[in-house]
Scaffold this motif. Sequence first.
Motif, PDB file in Angstrom:
ATOM      1  N   ALA A  33       0.831  -1.206   0.000  1.00 21.45           N
ATOM      2  CA  ALA A  33       0.000   0.000   0.000  1.00 21.45           C
ATOM      3  C   ALA A  33       0.865   1.254   0.000  1.00 21.45           C
ATOM      4  CB  ALA A  33      -0.923  -0.008   1.222  1.00 21.45           C
ATOM      5  N   GLN A  34       1.938   1.237   0.793  1.00 26.42           N
ATOM      6  CA  GLN A  34       2.878   2.360   0.797  1.00 26.42           C
ATOM      7  C   GLN A  34       3.501   2.552  -0.578  1.00 26.42           C
ATOM      8  OE1 GLN A  34       3.853   4.990   2.409  1.00 26.42           O
ATOM      9  NE2 GLN A  34       5.736   4.634   3.571  1.00 26.42           N
ATOM     10  N   PHE A  39       3.990   5.364  -5.722  1.00 21.74           N
ATOM     11  CA  PHE A  39       3.996   5.103  -7.160  1.00 21.74           C
ATOM     12  C   PHE A  39       2.996   6.008  -7.880  1.00 21.74           C
ATOM     13  CE2 PHE A  39       2.255   3.064 -10.903  1.00 21.74           C
ATOM     14  CZ  PHE A  39       3.379   2.619 -11.576  1.00 21.74           C
ATOM     15  N   SER A  40       1.812   6.193  -7.298  1.00 18.30           N
ATOM     16  CA  SER A  40       0.774   6.979  -7.957  1.00 18.30           C
ATOM     17  C   SER A  40       1.198   8.424  -8.151  1.00 18.30           C
ATOM     18  CB  SER A  40      -0.526   6.926  -7.152  1.00 18.30           C
ATOM     19  OG  SER A  40      -0.369   7.559  -5.900  1.00 18.30           O
ATOM     20  N   ASN A  41       2.171   8.865  -7.368  1.00 20.28           N
ATOM     21  CA  ASN A  41       2.701  10.225  -7.519  1.00 20.28           C
ATOM     22  C   ASN A  41       3.874  10.253  -8.489  1.00 20.28           C
ATOM     23  OD1 ASN A  41       2.275  12.883  -6.856  1.00 20.28           O
ATOM     24  ND2 ASN A  41       3.550  12.852  -5.048  1.00 20.28           N
ATOM     25  N   SER A  42       4.880   9.407  -8.263  1.00 19.46           N
ATOM     26  CA  SER A  42       6.119   9.501  -9.036  1.00 19.46           C
ATOM     27  C   SER A  42       5.959   9.035 -10.476  1.00 19.46           C
ATOM     28  CB  SER A  42       7.224   8.684  -8.355  1.00 19.46           C
ATOM     29  OG  SER A  42       6.910   7.303  -8.336  1.00 19.46           O
ATOM     30  N   CYS A 160      10.337   5.007  -0.856  1.00 24.84           N
ATOM     31  CA  CYS A 160      11.465   5.619  -1.558  1.00 24.84           C
ATOM     32  C   CYS A 160      11.803   4.853  -2.833  1.00 24.84           C
ATOM     33  CB  CYS A 160      12.670   5.675  -0.629  1.00 24.84           C
ATOM     34  SG  CYS A 160      12.340   6.588   0.878  1.00 24.84           S
ATOM     35  N   VAL A 161      11.784   3.540  -2.762  1.00 29.57           N
ATOM     36  CA  VAL A 161      12.048   2.732  -3.952  1.00 29.57           C
ATOM     37  C   VAL A 161      10.933   2.945  -4.974  1.00 29.57           C
ATOM     38  CG1 VAL A 161      12.248   0.374  -4.814  1.00 29.57           C
ATOM     39  CG2 VAL A 161      13.402   1.032  -2.696  1.00 29.57           C
ATOM     40  N   ALA A 162       9.689   3.081  -4.493  1.00 30.60           N
ATOM     41  CA  ALA A 162       8.566   3.295  -5.405  1.00 30.60           C
ATOM     42  C   ALA A 162       8.699   4.603  -6.164  1.00 30.60           C
ATOM     43  CB  ALA A 162       7.250   3.288  -4.628  1.00 30.60           C
ATOM     44  N   ASN A 163       9.324   5.594  -5.537  1.00 28.08           N
ATOM     45  CA  ASN A 163       9.507   6.867  -6.223  1.00 28.08           C
ATOM     46  C   ASN A 163      10.325   6.694  -7.500  1.00 28.08           C
ATOM     47  OD1 ASN A 163       8.052   8.638  -4.561  1.00 28.08           O
ATOM     48  ND2 ASN A 163       9.720   8.734  -3.094  1.00 28.08           N
ATOM     49  N   VAL A 164      11.350   5.836  -7.438  1.00 30.68           N
ATOM     50  CA  VAL A 164      12.184   5.624  -8.614  1.00 30.68           C
ATOM     51  C   VAL A 164      11.591   4.576  -9.536  1.00 30.68           C
ATOM     52  CG1 VAL A 164      14.474   4.947  -9.415  1.00 30.68           C
ATOM     53  CG2 VAL A 164      14.232   6.363  -7.380  1.00 30.68           C
ATOM     54  N   LEU A 165      11.107   3.465  -8.981  1.00 32.54           N
ATOM     55  CA  LEU A 165      10.481   2.458  -9.825  1.00 32.54           C
ATOM     56  C   LEU A 165       9.241   3.035 -10.521  1.00 32.54           C
ATOM     57  CD1 LEU A 165      10.663  -0.903  -7.848  1.00 32.54           C
ATOM     58  CD2 LEU A 165      12.018  -0.154  -9.798  1.00 32.54           C
TER      59      LEU A 165
END
Length: 500
Positions: A33-34, A39-42, A160-165
Amino acid sequence: MPPLQPLSPTETPVHHELSLTRKLALLFMFCLAQFLDAFSNSALFSAIPVLEVSMGMTESQSTWIMSAFQLTFASFLLISGRISDVYNPKIGFVGGVSGLGIISLCAGFVDDTIPLIILRALTGIASSMTIPSALALLVNVFPEPLEQARAIATFGGCACVANVLGLMIGAMFVQWASYHWVFWFIAIVAMPTALACAFIIPTEIANTKDNLQPAAAKWKSLDLLGVTILTVALILFIFAVTSGSTDGWASAAVLVPLIISIMMVIGFFCWETRIHVDTAAIPPRTWFYHNFSILFAVALLPLFWWFTVFLIFTTLWQNVLQWSVISSAVHMLPIGVAALIMSFTGSLSRIFSPKWIILTGMSFCMVATVLLALGGGKPEDYWPYVFPAFSLGSAGVMLTYTHTNIAIFQAAPSSMAGTVGAIFNGALQFGSAIGLASVSSIETSVEANHGGSHEYKGRAAVFWFLLAVVSILFISVSIFYDRTAVKSWRTLMATRQDPA
């Protein structure tokens, strides 16, 4: 998120021992969920140039595709946190993930600017329901301090990983399919996740002193008036600072909501001091927990640094250097790799004071920011300047993020876990919203007098400003962070683990 300070008998949560497999499955769901929230932002950073062309967006409209999410996410975190503390957080978590999936599914079918901005704002509300409730649930799933610290680091690392992925996956959708799949991907993952969580999250792990109260007492504890005042104030404040970079800081559309929001915040704190301390949305004592205020200030930095880097270099590489979306995303990978590695450092807080870990992270961040200010405007600058800055800076910001996250929950009782989680995540969003508005204004004003957007001078000025912000926070932590609270907590934990 773990509250690691001593708990009074009335504050002690109701823990139910779960099997290791069940705990890991729950942690995976919380982290997923985090991941989806970030992800929905980046992922939309990669899609913005395409959205501008396909929908004929103006600059201010494309800004609101990102800002609408941040505005509602940050503004509704507090009321979500209070609901998670007072009512059963399982309902909030499952409802938030479900809402995220349904709204994202609808957004994938939209081809008009205004409806898309509205759906992005609704996505922010749904996402704001998941974070505080996940933090409140983590308190009971991982009651042992070391387990909690590791769970926090993993939970934070996923964002943080989701921001890049998100940049990478979003780029692949934009390059090989369409931007619609950015939204549909979220729906495809979120809806089964919500269904699974409805069955695997035991209702009893969410039971605490507060949410076992009678219905009337719960309603009183919610402090609906105080939460509403602050929520409206935050909406107006973030709207003002976000609009400032596009409409001008002296315009009525910026000044009026800014002034009203400040007056409402003052009114909120006056109201909170008048009502009973246990029923306040944010009890005044919260800001006097050990190190809470300074850690709140530090929490303004992580998303500010990451999002500034994303915004500066995605526009530079795609619009100025004419790199493809995929190429731009690949060159961002060092940020994600460094963040992932540092997300496993949660247990260090059991060995070293969080103060020194946070200062170390900020030191890395300062060196990286200097490198980005000195070079980065040309393709040949990537390896000598940008690559080491991305690696070192992201590692430093992740250290700061993880151990600020851990330390701020050492200060708070478990009955405030959802609210403290909302405050912490609200600080992250405020930092990014206010920071991006500031850097956009700086970049625009410098470029107007120094060669336009094709020159790097405006971007360099942004990084010098960012260096000043990090330096001020470094000095503040050095002076105001109180290590005695950490020593007392360690002594308590040692006593609990060895009663003899």
